[in-house]
Design a protein around this motif. Structure first.
Motif, PDB file in Angstrom:
ATOM      1  N   LEU A 303       0.856  -1.189   0.000  1.00 20.46           N
ATOM      2  CA  LEU A 303       0.000   0.000   0.000  1.00 20.46           C
ATOM      3  C   LEU A 303       0.891   1.237   0.000  1.00 20.46           C
ATOM      4  CD1 LEU A 303      -3.224   0.323   2.133  1.00 20.46           C
ATOM      5  CD2 LEU A 303      -1.775   2.289   1.696  1.00 20.46           C
ATOM      6  N   GLU A 304       0.717   2.079  -1.043  1.00 19.86           N
ATOM      7  CA  GLU A 304       1.597   3.221  -1.212  1.00 19.86           C
ATOM      8  C   GLU A 304       0.796   4.515  -1.371  1.00 19.86           C
ATOM      9  OE1 GLU A 304       5.394   2.024  -3.644  1.00 19.86           O
ATOM     10  OE2 GLU A 304       3.654   1.143  -4.648  1.00 19.86           O
ATOM     11  N   LEU A 305       1.365   5.621  -0.891  1.00 15.09           N
ATOM     12  CA  LEU A 305       0.809   6.960  -1.067  1.00 15.09           C
ATOM     13  C   LEU A 305       1.909   7.888  -1.591  1.00 15.09           C
ATOM     14  CD1 LEU A 305      -1.303   7.428   2.202  1.00 15.09           C
ATOM     15  CD2 LEU A 305      -2.216   7.266  -0.122  1.00 15.09           C
ATOM     16  N   PHE A 306       1.592   8.631  -2.658  1.00 17.55           N
ATOM     17  CA  PHE A 306       2.573   9.552  -3.243  1.00 17.55           C
ATOM     18  C   PHE A 306       1.966  10.951  -3.315  1.00 17.55           C
ATOM     19  CE2 PHE A 306       3.436   5.362  -5.091  1.00 17.55           C
ATOM     20  CZ  PHE A 306       4.760   5.197  -4.702  1.00 17.55           C
ATOM     21  N   ASN A 307       2.745  11.919  -2.887  1.00 22.29           N
ATOM     22  CA  ASN A 307       2.311  13.315  -2.849  1.00 22.29           C
ATOM     23  C   ASN A 307       2.900  14.083  -4.025  1.00 22.29           C
ATOM     24  OD1 ASN A 307       1.168  15.677  -1.930  1.00 22.29           O
ATOM     25  ND2 ASN A 307       2.820  16.127  -0.492  1.00 22.29           N
ATOM     26  N   GLN A 308       2.010  14.593  -4.914  1.00 20.66           N
ATOM     27  CA  GLN A 308       2.457  15.448  -6.012  1.00 20.66           C
ATOM     28  C   GLN A 308       1.939  16.869  -5.781  1.00 20.66           C
ATOM     29  OE1 GLN A 308       0.639  12.396  -7.108  1.00 20.66           O
ATOM     30  NE2 GLN A 308       2.591  11.312  -7.015  1.00 20.66           N
ATOM     31  N   GLU A 309       2.305  17.740  -6.672  1.00 22.49           N
ATOM     32  CA  GLU A 309       1.949  19.144  -6.476  1.00 22.49           C
ATOM     33  C   GLU A 309       0.434  19.365  -6.453  1.00 22.49           C
ATOM     34  OE1 GLU A 309       2.659  23.545  -8.571  1.00 22.49           O
ATOM     35  OE2 GLU A 309       3.667  21.754  -9.348  1.00 22.49           O
ATOM     36  N   LYS A 310      -0.258  18.728  -7.397  1.00 18.88           N
ATOM     37  CA  LYS A 310      -1.694  18.965  -7.523  1.00 18.88           C
ATOM     38  C   LYS A 310      -2.536  17.720  -7.250  1.00 18.88           C
ATOM     39  CE  LYS A 310      -1.242  22.691 -10.905  1.00 18.88           C
ATOM     40  NZ  LYS A 310      -1.645  23.192 -12.242  1.00 18.88           N
ATOM     41  N   THR A 311      -1.887  16.608  -6.989  1.00 16.89           N
ATOM     42  CA  THR A 311      -2.625  15.357  -6.790  1.00 16.89           C
ATOM     43  C   THR A 311      -1.984  14.518  -5.680  1.00 16.89           C
ATOM     44  OG1 THR A 311      -1.299  14.166  -8.441  1.00 16.89           O
ATOM     45  CG2 THR A 311      -3.335  15.232  -9.218  1.00 16.89           C
ATOM     46  N   VAL A 312      -2.754  13.565  -5.195  1.00 14.94           N
ATOM     47  CA  VAL A 312      -2.250  12.527  -4.295  1.00 14.94           C
ATOM     48  C   VAL A 312      -2.614  11.183  -4.922  1.00 14.94           C
ATOM     49  CG1 VAL A 312      -2.484  11.426  -2.043  1.00 14.94           C
ATOM     50  CG2 VAL A 312      -2.404  13.918  -2.206  1.00 14.94           C
ATOM     51  N   THR A 313      -1.641  10.271  -4.960  1.00 18.43           N
ATOM     52  CA  THR A 313      -1.849   8.973  -5.598  1.00 18.43           C
ATOM     53  C   THR A 313      -1.855   7.858  -4.558  1.00 18.43           C
ATOM     54  OG1 THR A 313      -0.793   9.692  -7.658  1.00 18.43           O
ATOM     55  CG2 THR A 313      -0.938   7.320  -7.274  1.00 18.43           C
ATOM     56  N   LEU A 314      -2.883   7.040  -4.614  1.00 16.36           N
ATOM     57  CA  LEU A 314      -2.988   5.833  -3.788  1.00 16.36           C
ATOM     58  C   LEU A 314      -2.764   4.626  -4.695  1.00 16.36           C
ATOM     59  CD1 LEU A 314      -3.935   4.111  -1.275  1.00 16.36           C
ATOM     60  CD2 LEU A 314      -6.254   4.359  -2.189  1.00 16.36           C
ATOM     61  N   LYS A 315      -1.857   3.742  -4.293  1.00 17.05           N
ATOM     62  CA  LYS A 315      -1.557   2.562  -5.103  1.00 17.05           C
ATOM     63  C   LYS A 315      -1.595   1.327  -4.202  1.00 17.05           C
ATOM     64  CE  LYS A 315       1.471   2.979  -8.350  1.00 17.05           C
ATOM     65  NZ  LYS A 315       2.736   3.106  -9.131  1.00 17.05           N
ATOM     66  N   ILE A 316      -2.354   0.311  -4.616  1.00 20.49           N
ATOM     67  CA  ILE A 316      -2.433  -0.958  -3.874  1.00 20.49           C
ATOM     68  C   ILE A 316      -2.044  -2.086  -4.817  1.00 20.49           C
ATOM     69  CG2 ILE A 316      -3.942  -2.564  -2.648  1.00 20.49           C
ATOM     70  CD1 ILE A 316      -5.559  -0.243  -1.669  1.00 20.49           C
ATOM     71  N   GLN A 317      -1.031  -2.828  -4.412  1.00 19.80           N
ATOM     72  CA  GLN A 317      -0.470  -3.878  -5.262  1.00 19.80           C
ATOM     73  C   GLN A 317      -0.524  -5.220  -4.533  1.00 19.80           C
ATOM     74  OE1 GLN A 317       3.684  -3.302  -6.123  1.00 19.80           O
ATOM     75  NE2 GLN A 317       3.731  -4.823  -7.772  1.00 19.80           N
ATOM     76  N   ASP A 318      -0.945  -6.261  -5.254  1.00 15.81           N
ATOM     77  CA  ASP A 318      -0.936  -7.607  -4.677  1.00 15.81           C
ATOM     78  C   ASP A 318      -0.230  -8.566  -5.620  1.00 15.81           C
ATOM     79  OD1 ASP A 318      -2.807  -9.185  -6.474  1.00 15.81           O
ATOM     80  OD2 ASP A 318      -4.226  -7.642  -5.838  1.00 15.81           O
ATOM     81  N   SER A 319       0.062  -9.740  -5.113  1.00 15.54           N
ATOM     82  CA  SER A 319       0.706 -10.780  -5.926  1.00 15.54           C
ATOM     83  C   SER A 319      -0.235 -11.973  -6.041  1.00 15.54           C
ATOM     84  CB  SER A 319       2.035 -11.201  -5.281  1.00 15.54           C
ATOM     85  OG  SER A 319       1.824 -11.601  -3.927  1.00 15.54           O
ATOM     86  N   GLY A 320      -1.519 -11.676  -6.317  1.00 17.86           N
ATOM     87  CA  GLY A 320      -2.544 -12.708  -6.316  1.00 17.86           C
ATOM     88  C   GLY A 320      -2.817 -13.311  -7.682  1.00 17.86           C
ATOM     89  N   ILE A 321      -4.102 -13.645  -7.912  1.00 19.93           N
ATOM     90  CA  ILE A 321      -4.464 -14.430  -9.103  1.00 19.93           C
ATOM     91  C   ILE A 321      -4.453 -13.601 -10.379  1.00 19.93           C
ATOM     92  CG2 ILE A 321      -5.846 -16.012  -7.721  1.00 19.93           C
ATOM     93  CD1 ILE A 321      -8.351 -14.609  -8.745  1.00 19.93           C
ATOM     94  N   GLY A 322      -4.564 -12.265 -10.270  1.00 17.00           N
ATOM     95  CA  GLY A 322      -4.534 -11.406 -11.446  1.00 17.00           C
ATOM     96  C   GLY A 322      -5.855 -11.388 -12.206  1.00 17.00           C
ATOM     97  N   ILE A 323      -5.918 -10.479 -13.205  1.00 17.55           N
ATOM     98  CA  ILE A 323      -7.138 -10.285 -14.000  1.00 17.55           C
ATOM     99  C   ILE A 323      -6.757 -10.349 -15.472  1.00 17.55           C
ATOM    100  CG2 ILE A 323      -9.105  -8.751 -14.441  1.00 17.55           C
ATOM    101  CD1 ILE A 323      -8.330  -7.319 -11.774  1.00 17.55           C
ATOM    102  N   SER A 324      -7.508 -11.112 -16.247  1.00 19.75           N
ATOM    103  CA  SER A 324      -7.200 -11.253 -17.673  1.00 19.75           C
ATOM    104  C   SER A 324      -7.487  -9.944 -18.411  1.00 19.75           C
ATOM    105  CB  SER A 324      -8.044 -12.373 -18.288  1.00 19.75           C
ATOM    106  OG  SER A 324      -9.411 -11.999 -18.346  1.00 19.75           O
ATOM    107  N   ILE A 325      -6.881  -9.780 -19.579  1.00 17.95           N
ATOM    108  CA  ILE A 325      -7.094  -8.589 -20.413  1.00 17.95           C
ATOM    109  C   ILE A 325      -8.570  -8.459 -20.769  1.00 17.95           C
ATOM    110  CG2 ILE A 325      -6.554  -7.470 -22.603  1.00 17.95           C
ATOM    111  CD1 ILE A 325      -4.259  -7.421 -20.632  1.00 17.95           C
TER     112      ILE A 325
END
Length: 384
Positions: A303-325
């Protein structure tokens, strides 16, 4: 438990049998009983049209009716009144069939005493009240389903989506309904044979199924409000880092159960930003819940949070089953679930709710996923 006098309609053509049952009821110490005696089914049906009764005692052999035909006519006229069947020793098979067809219990006349009679009457009334409560609950849930369905499809112009929604919703709600009916049936048909532990287990099944249905209905209602343009966004200052840590803490039971390792990455200090706290909880809870649910036991969630000048980004990454295209093309459609989810439970509404909440903040959401490798969801919030 019953807290008033019990009014009984006795349908019995044998006067001696009727008097004996009345004497038993007069001997009962724990309850007050009032008995109305009729000799024919026709008289009983007429009495039911003009008076209220708590329970019916029915002899299956009457001058104007034989066997189970009496039972069906009584149930048709007064479906909410419990019926206890009276039978002779050699008619026990018929009495059991009567219970299968709607009677609450049966009594073999030569085996009746005060205790047996009172217990059968009280249990019959209580069982019927329980089943009636479940019937009313099911009807209420059906009404809520209809209201939620109407609310959701009102804003939709595509008939195919409406058809797909009704079909999928009916499928998802049928499982908990079947659980309720099965558990209630087991309690009704086997009450005296079940241990207290088994009874408790069946009631727990019913409560859990009702909770699942309520959750599904709430999620559908949320989608409906969003599509109808009634989703409000009340902005308050939110400490994202503290909020994320708190929600992870609230998920510790399932995290520990699956032995998932949660990693935080907050590289820059974050000032509180303006968000709708309730909508942000929907976003984070669904994304974190999915990352945990679709991860393999012993896996990792970042779970990651990044602070930019005009935005804030939330990123959640897992190593699970994944999703097909192919599945990613329909990822935010209500009730859509990937072909590879297998037996993992879910309604298919979580990501649809997330998308509505992100849109309410005028934000953006991106999904990067590969089957068998894992999924990364990125949400960008503008600083207002």
């Amino acid at each position: 438990m019953l807290g008033h006098s019990v009014t009984i309609l006795l349908i019995e053509d044998n006067i001696a049998e009727a008097r004996l049952l009345q004497e038993y009821l007069q001997q009962a110490e724990s309850k007050q009983f009032s008995l109305v005696h009729v000799k024919r089914l026709g008289d009983a049906l007429n009495a039911l049209r003009h008076n209220n009764y708590d329970v019916i005692l029915l002899d299956l052999t009457l001058p104007d009716s034989q066997g189970l035909s009496s039972l069906s006519l009584l149930i048709e006229q007064s479906p909410s009144i419990p019926i206890v069947v009276l039978t002779n020793t050699n008619d026990e098979d018929l009495a059991i069939e009567a219970v299968r067809q709607g009677a609450q219990d049966y009594l073999v006349k030569r085996q009746v005493n005060v205790h047996v009679l009172v217990r059968a009457l009280c249990y019959a009334i209580e069982r019927k009240q329980t089943l009636e409560s479940l019937r009313i609950l099911n009807k209420s849930l059906e009404n809520r389903v209809e209201e939620s369905t109407a609310e959701l499809v009102k804003a939709q112009e595509i008939n195919q989506f409406k058809s797909d929604f009704v079909s999928m919703f009916s499928h998802d709600i049928r499982n908990p309904l079947n659980t309720i009916l099965l558990a209630a049936g087991l309690l009704q048909d086997n009450e005296e044979k079940l241990s207290q532990e088994k009874k408790h287990s069946h009631f727990q099944m019913i409560r859990s199924a009702i909770k699942n249905m309520a959750q599904l209905l709430d999620e559908v209602s949320f989608i409906g409000k969003a599509d109808a343009g009634r989703l409000q966004c009340d902005l308050v200052a939110v400490d994202l880092e503290a909020f994320c840590r708190q929600l992870v803490e609230e998920s510790q039971l399932v995290i520990k159960d699956k032995q998932i390792k949660v990693i935080f990455n907050f590289p820059q200090p974050l000032e509180p930003i303006l968000l709708d706290e309730s909508l942000f909880r929907h976003i984070l809870a669904n994304l974190l819940g999915n990352a945990i649910k679709y991860s393999h036991p012993g896996g990792q969630v970042k779970l990651e949070l990044f602070n930019q000048e005009k935005t804030v980004t939330l990123k959640i990454q897992d190593s699970g089953i994944g999703i097909s295209i192919e599945d990613q093309k329909q990822l935010f459609q209500p009730f859509h679930r990937g072909d590879n989810v297998g037996g993992i439970s879910g309604t298919g509404l979580g990501l649809a709710i997330v998308k509505k909440c992100v849109d309410a903040h005028e934000g953006e959401i991106f999904v990067d996923s590969e089957v068998g490798v894992g999924t990364t969801v990125t949400v960008i919030f503008p600083k207002i």
